[in-house]
Design a protein around this motif. Structure first.
Motif, PDB file in Angstrom:
ATOM      1  N   GLN A   1      -7.339 -19.508   6.246  1.00 13.22           N
ATOM      2  CA  GLN A   1      -6.530 -18.953   7.343  1.00 13.22           C
ATOM      3  C   GLN A   1      -5.439 -19.953   7.748  1.00 13.22           C
ATOM      4  O   GLN A   1      -4.282 -19.586   7.923  1.00 13.22           O
TER       5      GLN A   1
ATOM      6  N   ALA B   1      -3.122 -15.172   0.565  1.00 15.08           N
ATOM      7  CA  ALA B   1      -3.560 -13.934   1.236  1.00 15.08           C
ATOM      8  C   ALA B   1      -4.634 -13.241   0.414  1.00 15.08           C
ATOM      9  O   ALA B   1      -5.631 -12.759   0.975  1.00 15.08           O
ATOM     10  N   LYS B   2      -4.486 -13.219  -0.936  1.00 13.05           N
ATOM     11  CA  LYS B   2      -5.496 -12.589  -1.794  1.00 13.05           C
ATOM     12  C   LYS B   2      -6.821 -13.340  -1.709  1.00 13.05           C
ATOM     13  O   LYS B   2      -7.891 -12.751  -1.636  1.00 13.05           O
TER      14      LYS B   2
ATOM     15  N   TYR C   1      -7.815 -15.167   0.753  1.00 12.41           N
ATOM     16  CA  TYR C   1      -8.373 -14.978   2.116  1.00 12.41           C
ATOM     17  C   TYR C   1      -9.119 -13.637   2.196  1.00 12.41           C
ATOM     18  O   TYR C   1     -10.231 -13.573   2.728  1.00 12.41           O
ATOM     19  N   ARG C   2      -8.519 -12.569   1.604  1.00 16.17           N
ATOM     20  CA  ARG C   2      -9.191 -11.261   1.609  1.00 16.17           C
ATOM     21  C   ARG C   2     -10.505 -11.305   0.813  1.00 16.17           C
ATOM     22  O   ARG C   2     -11.498 -10.735   1.216  1.00 16.17           O
ATOM     23  N   ARG C   3     -10.507 -11.985  -0.310  1.00 14.71           N
ATOM     24  CA  ARG C   3     -11.730 -12.112  -1.113  1.00 14.71           C
ATOM     25  C   ARG C   3     -12.813 -12.862  -0.341  1.00 14.71           C
ATOM     26  O   ARG C   3     -13.975 -12.457  -0.318  1.00 14.71           O
TER      27      ARG C   3
ATOM     28  N   ARG D   1     -14.316 -10.520   2.290  1.00 13.42           N
ATOM     29  CA  ARG D   1     -15.219  -9.526   1.687  1.00 13.42           C
ATOM     30  C   ARG D   1     -16.571 -10.135   1.324  1.00 13.42           C
ATOM     31  O   ARG D   1     -17.611  -9.528   1.550  1.00 13.42           O
TER      32      ARG D   1
END
Length: 193
Positions: A154, A175-176, A178-180, A183
């Motif tokens: 972050q 960003a990718k 961070y999303r992983r 999840r």
């Protein structure tokens, strides 16, 4: 007193200075005393006689033996006797009204005291129940300290956007990732929660 049929007899005399003396203890109104003062002086003992004899009901009655003036006196006596009876009846009614008012005031005061006590008892009970439930709620709901998920990614994304305000696509890899990371953390919570 007069309502239940009881009667009281009052004896009185006048002295030389026209003062009325009550021989049998009764409380008389000023109006009645002034009317008693207006009664004519008794006739001399030689011209009239007054005797006290028991009447048929067992009380004392005054019998006047002579006509004319004595008859007027007797009528006046009966009239005054009726007035005294009426005065006593009024006094009894007034005392009854005062007694009822005092009783009502006492009942109202007692009711107010009882209501205050009930309100105080209800407040104490409600406070105790509230405090008990609050204690139970505190033990069930524990304070949790949460650490932000993927905090390092972050901060990297934030720094990247600040360094490249016009070229945001340069931060897409952060960003990718961070999303992983988010999840994976959600999956752990669902499986272990």
């Amino acid at each position: 007193m007069g309502a239940n049929g009881s009667t009281r007899r009052v004896s009185f005399t006048k002295d030389n200075q026209e003062r009325v003396t009550v021989l049998q203890g009764m409380r008389l109104s000023e109006n009645l005393v002034s009317r008693m003062k207006d009664l004519p002086q008794p006739l001399s003992k030689s011209s009239s006689s007054v005797s006290a004899e028991p009447d048929q009901q067992g009380g004392d009655s005054v019998t006047l033996k002579h006509s004319g003036t004595e008859e007027q006196l007797y009528r006046r006596y009966e009239k005054e006797k009726a007035m005294v009876k009426e005065e006593l009846s009024k006094l009894a009614e007034q005392e009854q009204v005062v007694a009822i008012a005092d009783l009502k005031e006492h009942v109202i005061s007692a009711g107010e005291q009882q209501n205050k006590q009930l309100n105080a008892d209800y407040y104490r009970l409600a406070s105790a129940q509230f405090n008990e439930e609050a204690t139970i709620a505190d033990t069930r709901v524990k304070m949790r300290n949460y650490e932000p998920l993927c905090a390092n990614l972050q901060s990297q994304i934030l720094n990247c956007y600040q360094e490249n305000p016009q070229l945001t696509l340069k931060c897409s890899t952060f960003a990718k990732e961070y999303r992983r990371c988010i999840r994976e953390a959600q999956m752990l919570l669902v499986n272990h929660g």
